[in-house]
Design a protein around this motif. Structure first.
Motif: not given
Length: 235
Positions: A95-114
């Motif tokens: 949320k705070e990163i978005k307020k600063l105007g940056f795009k966000i990419k997540l590197d993940t193994n996909g285990i935490n689906t929820q």
């Protein structure tokens, strides 16, 4: 979540280190990489074992936000990596990163689906790099975790395809652990689920140490890979 609870989360030290600038880890964006401690897998080829097994972190999310405030109009993206970043509560940070105007990419193994669903539904991430670890029959050997977690990965993959979220599939290849038939099976699984984008193959990174103490690699034979389903790209 209350403001006090969010502030407490932002002050917890969960970041091992951060890379201040990259042009290669978030396609089309000038970005930094945030390396979160801990992981829910123990991939034998992993070269980030220092991050995975770290008992203490150097930085809090608030520390990183202070850095990002100095990079407005210089960087355009933030990569959340690890370890496995989704093991931590990323919502307040995103949320705070978005307020600063940056795009966000997540590197993940996909285990935490929820957790991934919640981040996506609240428009807190823009892109995902999803690690396809192995075929189901080799999942336990490679990740040192129960094969039931493979089903969690498939659930995430299916979800991302269904909602048409922007993401890429990638696999780290070490020929002592996987072979070309395995990669072909993984490509077919993704294709049959409806994935249409590139399938990225990353070479195993040889280091002085990794979780499985792997000291050799067999390069992939590109001629043996199925080429009529997905575009295969190499990194």
């Amino acid at each position: 979540m209350s403001i006090d609870k969010e502030n407490n989360l932002l002050n917890q030290k969960v970041v091992y280190d951060f890379t201040k600038f990259t042009t290669t880890d978030y396609t089309g964006e000038l970005a930094c990489i945030i390396w979160h401690i801990s992981c829910n897998l123990r991939c034998t080829y992993c070269y980030n074992d220092n991050i995975v097994f770290a008992k203490e972190a150097k930085y809090s999310h608030n520390d990183i936000l202070e850095f990002l405030k100095t990079r407005k109009n210089l960087l355009s993206g933030v990569v959340l990596s690890g370890g496995e970043a989704s093991m931590h509560n990323l919502k307040p940070f995103c949320k705070e990163i978005k307020k600063l105007g940056f795009k966000i990419k997540l590197d993940t193994n996909g285990i935490n689906t929820q957790k991934l669903k919640e981040l996506i539904e609240e428009n807190l991430i823009d892109f995902i790099s999803l690690d396809f670890k192995s075929t189901k029959d080799k999942f336990e050997n490679i990740t040192q975790r129960k094969s039931s977690l493979y089903d969690c990965f498939i659930k995430t993959l299916t979800y991302l395809i269904k909602i048409e979220f922007s993401f890429e599939l990638r696999t780290t290849f070490n020929g002592t652990l996987l072979n070309e038939d395995d990669i072909n099976e993984m490509i077919k699984i993704a294709y049959n689920l409806g994935y249409k984008n590139s399938f990225y193959i990353q070479n195993f990174l040889q280091t002085d140490s990794n979780i499985g103490n792997i000291d050799k690699n067999i390069e992939i034979n590109r001629d043996k890979l199925v080429k009529n389903l997905l575009k295969i790209e190499y990194r």
